[in-house]
Design a protein around this motif. Sequence first.
Motif, PDB file in Angstrom:
ATOM      1  N   GLU A  54      16.941   6.145  16.543  1.00  0.00           N
ATOM      2  CA  GLU A  54      16.605   4.746  16.281  1.00  0.00           C
ATOM      3  C   GLU A  54      15.204   4.369  16.767  1.00  0.00           C
ATOM      4  OE1 GLU A  54      19.631   2.146  17.823  1.00  0.00           O
ATOM      5  OE2 GLU A  54      21.254   3.330  16.936  1.00  0.00           O
ATOM      6  N   THR A  55      14.603   5.212  17.598  1.00  0.00           N
ATOM      7  CA  THR A  55      13.315   4.832  18.190  1.00  0.00           C
ATOM      8  C   THR A  55      12.203   5.842  17.888  1.00  0.00           C
ATOM      9  OG1 THR A  55      14.008   5.836  20.305  1.00  0.00           O
ATOM     10  CG2 THR A  55      14.386   3.462  20.024  1.00  0.00           C
ATOM     11  N   LEU A  56      12.166   6.949  18.583  1.00  0.00           N
ATOM     12  CA  LEU A  56      11.012   7.849  18.521  1.00  0.00           C
ATOM     13  C   LEU A  56      11.018   8.838  17.357  1.00  0.00           C
ATOM     14  CD1 LEU A  56      10.499   8.775  22.289  1.00  0.00           C
ATOM     15  CD2 LEU A  56       9.144   7.204  20.900  1.00  0.00           C
ATOM     16  N   GLU A  57      12.187   9.166  16.835  1.00  0.00           N
ATOM     17  CA  GLU A  57      12.266  10.255  15.855  1.00  0.00           C
ATOM     18  C   GLU A  57      11.327  10.049  14.665  1.00  0.00           C
ATOM     19  OE1 GLU A  57      15.736  12.854  13.701  1.00  0.00           O
ATOM     20  OE2 GLU A  57      15.855  10.675  13.529  1.00  0.00           O
ATOM     21  N   LYS A  58      11.276   8.831  14.133  1.00  0.00           N
ATOM     22  CA  LYS A  58      10.478   8.586  12.927  1.00  0.00           C
ATOM     23  C   LYS A  58       8.978   8.737  13.160  1.00  0.00           C
ATOM     24  CE  LYS A  58      10.884   3.552  13.610  1.00  0.00           C
ATOM     25  NZ  LYS A  58      12.014   3.590  14.577  1.00  0.00           N
ATOM     26  N   PHE A  59       8.562   8.794  14.424  1.00  0.00           N
ATOM     27  CA  PHE A  59       7.136   8.929  14.731  1.00  0.00           C
ATOM     28  C   PHE A  59       6.743  10.358  15.096  1.00  0.00           C
ATOM     29  CE2 PHE A  59       8.368   4.596  16.187  1.00  0.00           C
ATOM     30  CZ  PHE A  59       7.766   3.905  15.156  1.00  0.00           C
ATOM     31  N   HIS A  60       7.729  11.262  15.163  1.00  0.00           N
ATOM     32  CA  HIS A  60       7.473  12.637  15.586  1.00  0.00           C
ATOM     33  C   HIS A  60       7.400  13.586  14.404  1.00  0.00           C
ATOM     34  CE1 HIS A  60       9.109  11.912  19.937  1.00  0.00           C
ATOM     35  NE2 HIS A  60       7.874  11.495  19.771  1.00  0.00           N
ATOM     36  N   GLY A  61       6.574  14.599  14.560  1.00  0.00           N
ATOM     37  CA  GLY A  61       6.501  15.653  13.567  1.00  0.00           C
ATOM     38  C   GLY A  61       7.668  16.619  13.713  1.00  0.00           C
ATOM     39  N   THR A 116       8.028  18.531  17.162  1.00  0.00           N
ATOM     40  CA  THR A 116       8.422  17.637  18.249  1.00  0.00           C
ATOM     41  C   THR A 116       9.885  17.242  18.120  1.00  0.00           C
ATOM     42  OG1 THR A 116       6.173  16.752  18.329  1.00  0.00           O
ATOM     43  CG2 THR A 116       7.885  15.476  19.438  1.00  0.00           C
ATOM     44  N   LYS A 117      10.343  16.988  16.900  1.00  0.00           N
ATOM     45  CA  LYS A 117      11.751  16.633  16.673  1.00  0.00           C
ATOM     46  C   LYS A 117      12.671  17.764  17.121  1.00  0.00           C
ATOM     47  CE  LYS A 117      11.025  13.559  12.719  1.00  0.00           C
ATOM     48  NZ  LYS A 117      11.249  13.372  11.267  1.00  0.00           N
ATOM     49  N   GLN A 118      12.314  18.999  16.750  1.00  0.00           N
ATOM     50  CA  GLN A 118      13.141  20.144  17.124  1.00  0.00           C
ATOM     51  C   GLN A 118      13.193  20.318  18.636  1.00  0.00           C
ATOM     52  OE1 GLN A 118      15.029  21.985  14.861  1.00  0.00           O
ATOM     53  NE2 GLN A 118      14.343  20.265  13.616  1.00  0.00           N
ATOM     54  N   MET A 119      12.066  20.104  19.297  1.00  0.00           N
ATOM     55  CA  MET A 119      12.037  20.212  20.756  1.00  0.00           C
ATOM     56  C   MET A 119      12.931  19.151  21.391  1.00  0.00           C
ATOM     57  SD  MET A 119       8.863  19.571  23.376  1.00  0.00           S
ATOM     58  CE  MET A 119       8.966  17.789  23.065  1.00  0.00           C
TER      59      MET A 119
END
Length: 238
Positions: free
Chosen positions: A126-133, A136-139
């Motif tokens: 709901e917060t950071l995922e949409k801003f990460h590549g 970064t998402k996998q990490m």
Amino acid sequence: MDKLKPFPAVPSDGKIETIPFLKACRSVVKLLETFGPVLMPAVDDIHGNVKKLEKIYMENQTEFKYLNGMLLEEKRKMGCHARIALLWLRRGLELFFVLFSKVVEQHAAGKVLQDLRPLIKQAYEETLEKFHGYRTKQMCMGLMEKFRKYKDFLQIMGANDERSESSVFTILPVYLDGIKCSTEAIYNRMVKKNQVEKHIDDAETEKTLTQRELDKIKVEELQMLQTEEKKASQDQCI
């Protein structure tokens, strides 16, 4: 819980005191660090940008008593460092806010919590995922698998028995309201107004912006500000 410093109240004019706000952010960092690496994305977004804003504050402590002062100065100089720092700081705080709000909601509903991984995943989505590549998402998804159990969360928050647990869940909603007021003020009066968010999709993009692209952002922001000021003058005349 006692180590968390309250966020300064936001008056009707939206001015946020710089030092009390940054001290409150640092206390959030210290709390999140006790959870281990699982919340490092939020820790990095908060801590790194607190340092950036502190550096800007030291340039003119009188003029920058309020965060708004930094932004006014940037408008004059066509800068964007403080606004980008506030943008990412807000995103980190929102992960903290959403996660802890979900825990409070579950507790208020009388639901027995054992594994908090579903909540941290929901908060991240709901917060950071949409801003990460992708990387970064996998990490982040990998780190979430190491999230502590609910009993560990209670222990970190200082809830070692039913009485202290009740106290934590009495204080925490009030504290979260303070964060919500600050993040909304940052977004509505600082970030959204200056349309900073549309330029920065993720942390990696921000780091790789060329000087030419940064100059373009500054020009666009200046043009938008001039349009807003013209509209405001027209409204006053009406």
